[in-house]
Design a protein around this motif. Structure first.
Motif, mmCIF file in Angstrom:
data_model
loop_
_atom_site.group_PDB
_atom_site.id
_atom_site.type_symbol
_atom_site.label_atom_id
_atom_site.label_comp_id
_atom_site.label_asym_id
_atom_site.label_seq_id
_atom_site.Cartn_x
_atom_site.Cartn_y
_atom_site.Cartn_z
ATOM 1 N N PRO A 172 -0.876 -9.523 3.912
ATOM 2 C CA PRO A 172 -0.387 -10.786 3.348
ATOM 3 C C PRO A 172 -1.496 -11.726 2.895
ATOM 4 O O PRO A 172 -1.299 -12.537 1.990
ATOM 5 N N LEU A 173 -2.664 -11.602 3.515
ATOM 6 C CA LEU A 173 -3.791 -12.457 3.152
ATOM 7 C C LEU A 173 -4.319 -12.138 1.751
ATOM 8 O O LEU A 173 -4.863 -12.995 1.066
ATOM 9 N N LEU A 174 -4.135 -10.880 1.334
ATOM 10 C CA LEU A 174 -4.654 -10.439 0.038
ATOM 11 C C LEU A 174 -3.593 -10.444 -1.056
ATOM 12 O O LEU A 174 -3.921 -10.496 -2.236
ATOM 13 N N VAL A 192 -11.784 -15.122 -0.743
ATOM 14 C CA VAL A 192 -12.018 -14.639 -2.113
ATOM 15 C C VAL A 192 -10.892 -15.142 -3.011
ATOM 16 O O VAL A 192 -9.725 -15.150 -2.626
ATOM 17 N N ASP A 193 -11.229 -15.561 -4.216
ATOM 18 C CA ASP A 193 -10.231 -16.145 -5.115
ATOM 19 C C ASP A 193 -9.334 -15.109 -5.769
ATOM 20 O O ASP A 193 -8.125 -15.321 -5.878
ATOM 21 N N GLU A 203 -2.298 0.258 -10.037
ATOM 22 C CA GLU A 203 -1.150 -0.335 -9.358
ATOM 23 C C GLU A 203 -1.051 0.203 -7.933
ATOM 24 O O GLU A 203 -0.619 -0.495 -7.020
ATOM 25 N N PHE A 204 -1.459 1.467 -7.753
ATOM 26 C CA PHE A 204 -1.414 2.054 -6.419
ATOM 27 C C PHE A 204 -2.332 1.291 -5.473
ATOM 28 O O PHE A 204 -1.947 0.961 -4.349
ATOM 29 N N MET A 205 -3.559 1.009 -5.925
ATOM 30 C CA MET A 205 -4.466 0.258 -5.068
ATOM 31 C C MET A 205 -3.932 -1.146 -4.798
ATOM 32 O O MET A 205 -4.013 -1.648 -3.669
ATOM 33 N N LYS A 206 -3.391 -1.770 -5.813
ATOM 34 C CA LYS A 206 -2.817 -3.112 -5.623
ATOM 35 C C LYS A 206 -1.730 -3.077 -4.549
ATOM 36 O O LYS A 206 -1.658 -3.963 -3.688
#
Length: 423
Positions: free
Chosen positions: A211-213, A193-194, A201-204
């Motif tokens: 590390p992949l995301l 996924v691009d 911010e919590f979800m981020k």
């Protein structure tokens, strides 16, 4: 630009559906061509020109088809094949994924990349994370059996889902959830996924633990559409609340009345038991509830609670706008709770739990206050303090009127300019 919006449900069902329909409508309004792909359903209100959808999967019903669900919820050859047909017919520039796990499965990601190679041009994949599914198999970061919030699966330790029976309390379903998570982690599927839109911010922060995301996430708080007298862009669980239909006009001059409001789902993870404990400890304060849910019977037994049940439209807007303040006691990590945004939009301060994305929306001492999620005593003290200080509530209310949320137009413009662009 051609945009294919993908979501397992293409009928009104919850927050992600409100999001995709609002966003899709705005994209079309600004001249883009939009089609949808997901499950067929008698209530479907959006679709594609090819008329192709996957078969409806209901995990809560019976029937012979459920025998084959264990394989289909991990990888759906049907979804991949039909997605490919829609891609070939529509030829989109962007595929915007939403809730895809289990019913559609990430097999649709492979369909896009396979189609991309065949057509010889880049197809941008954007994903809006409506929950924590990609780092937590039960998507809530909460152990249902105990109510405990949980980070155990972060870092790919997905076996904890099976250990704690995190999916519907079922050993088999939890095992399947574990297998699904490990399968796609090993194949590094989500790295295809691009860009990943995180509504808080919590979800981020949670998705960035993978590390992949981490280098693909961007934070964009949900939108709220008030120009046309409608609101939208809530989190995935708010659509299940049975209270709000997400419509109403912004109100900055409502006359406040003497009650505290809670609107949303009457359920354990929403903090209703904790709020009920506070209500019982404060018999002198009137509370008004709006919603439905499994704990409805317990609400009936509290003398100072008036339960309005399912409330929508103008009645809901008025109920929120006229309250001294609202309470949002959720006990799981909700990402960008629309209930908080809607309350503030109507000039009503919010007393919210300090979990998840809610603290990003409330400025303590300015537009409301925060309390420790799940702590009934602290919640009680905060409610009492706010109720006994009408002038403080008035100041909070005035400050709420100055909050600016993105409208759907602004949100859509940001996505098109910054996220739908070519790699």
């Amino acid at each position: 630009m051609k945009i294919l919006i993908v979501n397992k449900f293409l009928h009104p069902n919850g927050g992600s559906e409100t999001y995709i329909f609002k966003l899709g409508a705005q994209l079309q309004k600004t001249g883009h061509e939009v089609q949808y792909f997901g499950m067929e359903h008698e209530g479907r209100i959006a679709g594609n020109n090819a008329g192709i959808y996957t078969s409806d999967m209901d995990f809560h019903g019976g029937g012979l088809r459920k025998i084959f669900y264990p394989l289909r919820i991990i990888y759906s050859t049907e979804a991949k094949k039909k997605m490919r047909l829609v891609l070939e017919d529509f030829e989109p520039d962007v595929v915007h994924l939403n809730n895809i796990n289990f019913q559609l499965t990430p097999s649709v990601i492979y369909a896009v990349r396979s189609y991309e190679k065949k057509c010889g041009r880049k197809v941008r994949i954007v994903f809006t994370a409506h929950d924590y599914q990609w780092v937590c198999p039960n998507h809530m970061m909460r152990i249902p059996a105990t109510g405990a919030i949980c980070f155990a699966c972060r870092g790919g330790n997905f076996g904890q889902c099976s250990k704690n029976r995190c999916i519907h309390g079922s050993r088999i379903k939890s095992l399947l959830g574990t297998i699904e998570a490990k399968y796609y982690a090993k194949r590094k599927t989500y790295g295809m996924v691009d860009v990943i839109i995180c509504p808080s911010e919590f979800m981020k922060k949670q998705l960035d633990t993978d590390p992949l995301l981490a280098d693909r996430t961007v934070m964009m708080h949900n939108f709220i559409d008030v120009d046309e007298g409608e609101t939208g862009g809530m989190d995935a669980t708010d659509g299940d609340a049975g209270a709000a239909d997400m419509t109403g006009r912004k109100n900055t001059g409502a006359v406040k009345k003497d009650y505290v409001v809670y609107f949303g789902r009457f359920s354990e993870e929403k903090g209703i038991r904790t709020l009920l404990e506070a209500c019982r400890a404060l018999p002198q304060i009137p509370f008004v509830y709006a919603g439905t849910g499994p704990l409805e019977e317990e609400i009936k037994g509290v003398a100072n609670i008036e339960n309005r049940g399912f409330v929508t439209g103008e009645a809901l807007r008025k109920l929120i706008a006229e309250a001294r303040f609202s309470v949002y006691p959720s006990e799981w990590y909700e990402n960008c709770p629309f209930s908080v945004m809607e309350s503030q939009m109507y000039g009503t301060p919010v007393l919210a739990s300090d979990l998840g994305g809610a603290p990003e929306l409330v400025r303590p001492g300015v537009t409301g206050d925060l309390f420790r999620g799940g702590d009934a005593q602290e919640l009680t003290e905060h409610i009492k303090a706010l109720w006994n200080d009408p002038e403080l509530c008035r100041r909070y209310s005035e400050n709420c009127k100055n909050i600016n949320f993105d409208t759907v137009e602004e949100y859509c413009d940001k996505i098109v300019r910054n996220l739908y662009k070519e790699c």
